[in-house]
Design a protein around this motif. Structure first.
Motif, PDB file in Angstrom:
ATOM      1  N   ARG A   9       0.844  -1.189   0.000  1.00 51.23           N
ATOM      2  CA  ARG A   9       0.000   0.000   0.000  1.00 51.23           C
ATOM      3  C   ARG A   9       0.878   1.237   0.000  1.00 51.23           C
ATOM      4  NH1 ARG A   9      -3.156   2.950   4.399  1.00 51.23           N
ATOM      5  NH2 ARG A   9      -4.607   4.157   3.160  1.00 51.23           N
ATOM      6  N   PRO A  10       0.750   2.073  -1.032  1.00 53.93           N
ATOM      7  CA  PRO A  10       1.507   3.333  -1.034  1.00 53.93           C
ATOM      8  C   PRO A  10       1.027   4.228   0.109  1.00 53.93           C
ATOM      9  CG  PRO A  10       0.583   2.873  -3.200  1.00 53.93           C
ATOM     10  CD  PRO A  10      -0.002   1.890  -2.257  1.00 53.93           C
ATOM     11  N   ARG A  11       1.976   4.893   0.770  1.00 52.62           N
ATOM     12  CA  ARG A  11       1.623   5.757   1.893  1.00 52.62           C
ATOM     13  C   ARG A  11       1.138   7.118   1.433  1.00 52.62           C
ATOM     14  NH1 ARG A  11       6.390   3.710   3.469  1.00 52.62           N
ATOM     15  NH2 ARG A  11       7.440   5.695   3.219  1.00 52.62           N
ATOM     16  N   GLY A  12       1.657   7.624   0.326  1.00 51.38           N
ATOM     17  CA  GLY A  12       1.235   8.922  -0.171  1.00 51.38           C
ATOM     18  C   GLY A  12       1.747  10.088   0.653  1.00 51.38           C
ATOM     19  N   ASP A  13       2.850   9.907   1.377  1.00 49.97           N
ATOM     20  CA  ASP A  13       3.389  10.988   2.205  1.00 49.97           C
ATOM     21  C   ASP A  13       4.671  11.584   1.623  1.00 49.97           C
ATOM     22  OD1 ASP A  13       5.118   8.911   2.634  1.00 49.97           O
ATOM     23  OD2 ASP A  13       4.882   8.858   4.813  1.00 49.97           O
ATOM     24  N   ASP A  14       4.963  11.301   0.378  1.00 51.87           N
ATOM     25  CA  ASP A  14       6.141  11.821  -0.332  1.00 51.87           C
ATOM     26  C   ASP A  14       7.466  11.405   0.308  1.00 51.87           C
ATOM     27  OD1 ASP A  14       4.523  13.037  -2.232  1.00 51.87           O
ATOM     28  OD2 ASP A  14       4.342  14.868  -1.037  1.00 51.87           O
ATOM     29  N   ASP A  15       7.449  10.382   1.137  1.00 50.00           N
ATOM     30  CA  ASP A  15       8.670   9.828   1.703  1.00 50.00           C
ATOM     31  C   ASP A  15       9.022   8.587   0.888  1.00 50.00           C
ATOM     32  OD1 ASP A  15      10.788   9.027   3.237  1.00 50.00           O
ATOM     33  OD2 ASP A  15       9.595   8.433   4.973  1.00 50.00           O
ATOM     34  N   PRO A  16      10.179   8.560   0.224  1.00 45.51           N
ATOM     35  CA  PRO A  16      10.505   7.428  -0.650  1.00 45.51           C
ATOM     36  C   PRO A  16      10.911   6.150   0.095  1.00 45.51           C
ATOM     37  CG  PRO A  16      12.318   8.953  -0.610  1.00 45.51           C
ATOM     38  CD  PRO A  16      11.204   9.592   0.186  1.00 45.51           C
ATOM     39  N   ALA A  17      10.982   6.194   1.412  1.00 43.13           N
ATOM     40  CA  ALA A  17      11.417   5.023   2.169  1.00 43.13           C
ATOM     41  C   ALA A  17      10.414   3.875   2.031  1.00 43.13           C
ATOM     42  CB  ALA A  17      11.577   5.380   3.643  1.00 43.13           C
ATOM     43  N   MET A  18      10.960   2.668   1.916  1.00 49.75           N
ATOM     44  CA  MET A  18      10.128   1.457   1.886  1.00 49.75           C
ATOM     45  C   MET A  18      10.093   0.877   3.287  1.00 49.75           C
ATOM     46  SD  MET A  18      11.225  -0.575  -1.497  1.00 49.75           S
ATOM     47  CE  MET A  18      12.707   0.218  -2.050  1.00 49.75           C
ATOM     48  N   ARG A  19       8.900   0.489   3.708  1.00 56.70           N
ATOM     49  CA  ARG A  19       8.772  -0.165   5.004  1.00 56.70           C
ATOM     50  C   ARG A  19       8.184  -1.548   4.773  1.00 56.70           C
ATOM     51  NH1 ARG A  19       5.659   4.260   8.623  1.00 56.70           N
ATOM     52  NH2 ARG A  19       3.980   3.457   7.333  1.00 56.70           N
ATOM     53  N   TYR A  20       8.459  -2.458   5.696  1.00 56.01           N
ATOM     54  CA  TYR A  20       7.858  -3.783   5.580  1.00 56.01           C
ATOM     55  C   TYR A  20       7.438  -4.283   6.951  1.00 56.01           C
ATOM     56  CZ  TYR A  20      12.103  -6.137   7.236  1.00 56.01           C
ATOM     57  OH  TYR A  20      13.158  -6.569   7.981  1.00 56.01           O
ATOM     58  N   GLY A  21       6.469  -5.162   6.914  1.00 53.11           N
ATOM     59  CA  GLY A  21       5.979  -5.812   8.118  1.00 53.11           C
ATOM     60  C   GLY A  21       5.799  -7.289   7.833  1.00 53.11           C
ATOM     61  N   ILE A  22       5.847  -8.070   8.895  1.00 52.50           N
ATOM     62  CA  ILE A  22       5.717  -9.519   8.762  1.00 52.50           C
ATOM     63  C   ILE A  22       4.720  -9.998   9.805  1.00 52.50           C
ATOM     64  CG2 ILE A  22       6.916 -11.724   8.995  1.00 52.50           C
ATOM     65  CD1 ILE A  22       9.494 -10.160   8.225  1.00 52.50           C
ATOM     66  N   THR A  23       3.821 -10.869   9.388  1.00 59.46           N
ATOM     67  CA  THR A  23       2.885 -11.453  10.336  1.00 59.46           C
ATOM     68  C   THR A  23       2.716 -12.938  10.030  1.00 59.46           C
ATOM     69  OG1 THR A  23       0.674 -11.299  11.293  1.00 59.46           O
ATOM     70  CG2 THR A  23       0.876 -10.770   8.974  1.00 59.46           C
ATOM     71  N   VAL A  24       2.714 -13.722  11.098  1.00 62.00           N
ATOM     72  CA  VAL A  24       2.517 -15.163  10.993  1.00 62.00           C
ATOM     73  C   VAL A  24       1.592 -15.553  12.145  1.00 62.00           C
ATOM     74  CG1 VAL A  24       3.606 -17.428  10.962  1.00 62.00           C
ATOM     75  CG2 VAL A  24       4.833 -15.461  10.037  1.00 62.00           C
ATOM     76  N   THR A  25       0.450 -16.161  11.838  1.00 65.89           N
ATOM     77  CA  THR A  25      -0.524 -16.478  12.872  1.00 65.89           C
ATOM     78  C   THR A  25      -0.174 -17.767  13.609  1.00 65.89           C
ATOM     79  OG1 THR A  25      -1.956 -17.802  11.458  1.00 65.89           O
ATOM     80  CG2 THR A  25      -2.324 -15.435  11.456  1.00 65.89           C
ATOM     81  N   LYS A  26      -0.843 -17.986  14.723  1.00 69.12           N
ATOM     82  CA  LYS A  26      -0.632 -19.192  15.518  1.00 69.12           C
ATOM     83  C   LYS A  26      -1.129 -20.440  14.801  1.00 69.12           C
ATOM     84  CE  LYS A  26      -0.627 -17.168  20.101  1.00 69.12           C
ATOM     85  NZ  LYS A  26      -1.278 -17.158  21.412  1.00 69.12           N
ATOM     86  N   LYS A  27      -1.948 -20.267  13.784  1.00 67.18           N
ATOM     87  CA  LYS A  27      -2.417 -21.414  13.007  1.00 67.18           C
ATOM     88  C   LYS A  27      -1.252 -22.114  12.303  1.00 67.18           C
ATOM     89  CE  LYS A  27      -6.946 -19.543  11.865  1.00 67.18           C
ATOM     90  NZ  LYS A  27      -7.826 -19.125  10.773  1.00 67.18           N
ATOM     91  N   ILE A  28      -0.192 -21.379  12.045  1.00 67.89           N
ATOM     92  CA  ILE A  28       0.971 -21.933  11.347  1.00 67.89           C
ATOM     93  C   ILE A  28       1.730 -22.903  12.243  1.00 67.89           C
ATOM     94  CG2 ILE A  28       3.148 -21.337  10.207  1.00 67.89           C
ATOM     95  CD1 ILE A  28       0.580 -20.451   8.733  1.00 67.89           C
ATOM     96  N   GLY A  29       1.830 -22.581  13.516  1.00 69.35           N
ATOM     97  CA  GLY A  29       2.564 -23.451  14.435  1.00 69.35           C
ATOM     98  C   GLY A  29       2.916 -22.711  15.707  1.00 69.35           C
ATOM     99  N   GLY A  30       3.743 -23.339  16.502  1.00 74.26           N
ATOM    100  CA  GLY A  30       4.177 -22.742  17.757  1.00 74.26           C
ATOM    101  C   GLY A  30       5.158 -21.605  17.533  1.00 74.26           C
ATOM    102  N   ALA A  31       5.640 -21.048  18.636  1.00 76.16           N
ATOM    103  CA  ALA A  31       6.518 -19.887  18.567  1.00 76.16           C
ATOM    104  C   ALA A  31       7.799 -20.165  17.789  1.00 76.16           C
ATOM    105  CB  ALA A  31       6.857 -19.403  19.972  1.00 76.16           C
ATOM    106  N   VAL A  32       8.362 -21.340  17.948  1.00 78.74           N
ATOM    107  CA  VAL A  32       9.603 -21.680  17.250  1.00 78.74           C
ATOM    108  C   VAL A  32       9.382 -21.677  15.740  1.00 78.74           C
ATOM    109  CG1 VAL A  32      11.323 -23.485  16.899  1.00 78.74           C
ATOM    110  CG2 VAL A  32      10.505 -22.985  19.198  1.00 78.74           C
TER     111      VAL A  32
END
Length: 122
Positions: A9-32
């Motif tokens: 999703r473009p932020r539209g704030d004229d800042d060229p920096a790229m940001r990223y996030g990661i999400t993995v739910t508990k359905k995938i497995g335990g914490a390890v």
């Protein structure tokens, strides 16, 4: 089926920096298992996003069930393909109708607390 879903999703704030996030739910497995998957995604993002990501946008990798067992080179190829498609297709910068804006000013009623959002009990 790929081992992840990529949302951009473009932020539209004229800042060229790229940001990223990661999400993995508990359905995938335990914490390890979840942490292993997040480490793999961090390595992929560090390698590929600077050269292939969309400037001024937020990138979110959502882990899927087959992502942990999948070979790292296959995950890399899938992310390269997804980022390549992103470069070819225009990204819709306007908000999607029916979804609240990022400001949260449209909320009505009581303000929620941090414990209510995370499901923890005080």
């Amino acid at each position: 089926m790929p081992g992840f879903v990529l949302l951009v999703r473009p932020r539209g704030d004229d800042d060229p920096a790229m940001r990223y996030g990661i999400t993995v739910t508990k359905k995938i497995g335990g914490a390890v298992i979840r942490n292993r998957m997040k480490r793999r995604f961090r390595a992929l993002a560090a390698e590929l996003l600077p050269e292939r990501g969309l400037a001024g946008a937020d990138h979110v990798l959502i882990g899927r069930a087959g992502g942990v067992e999948r070979d790292f080179s296959l995950l890399r190829a899938e992310l390269v393909k997804a980022l390549g498609r992103l470069a070819q297709e225009p990204v819709r910068p306007e908000p999607v109708e029916g979804l609240p804006s990022s400001g949260g000013a449209e909320r009505k009623g009581r303000a929620s607390t941090g414990s209510a959002q995370t499901g923890r009990r005080a």
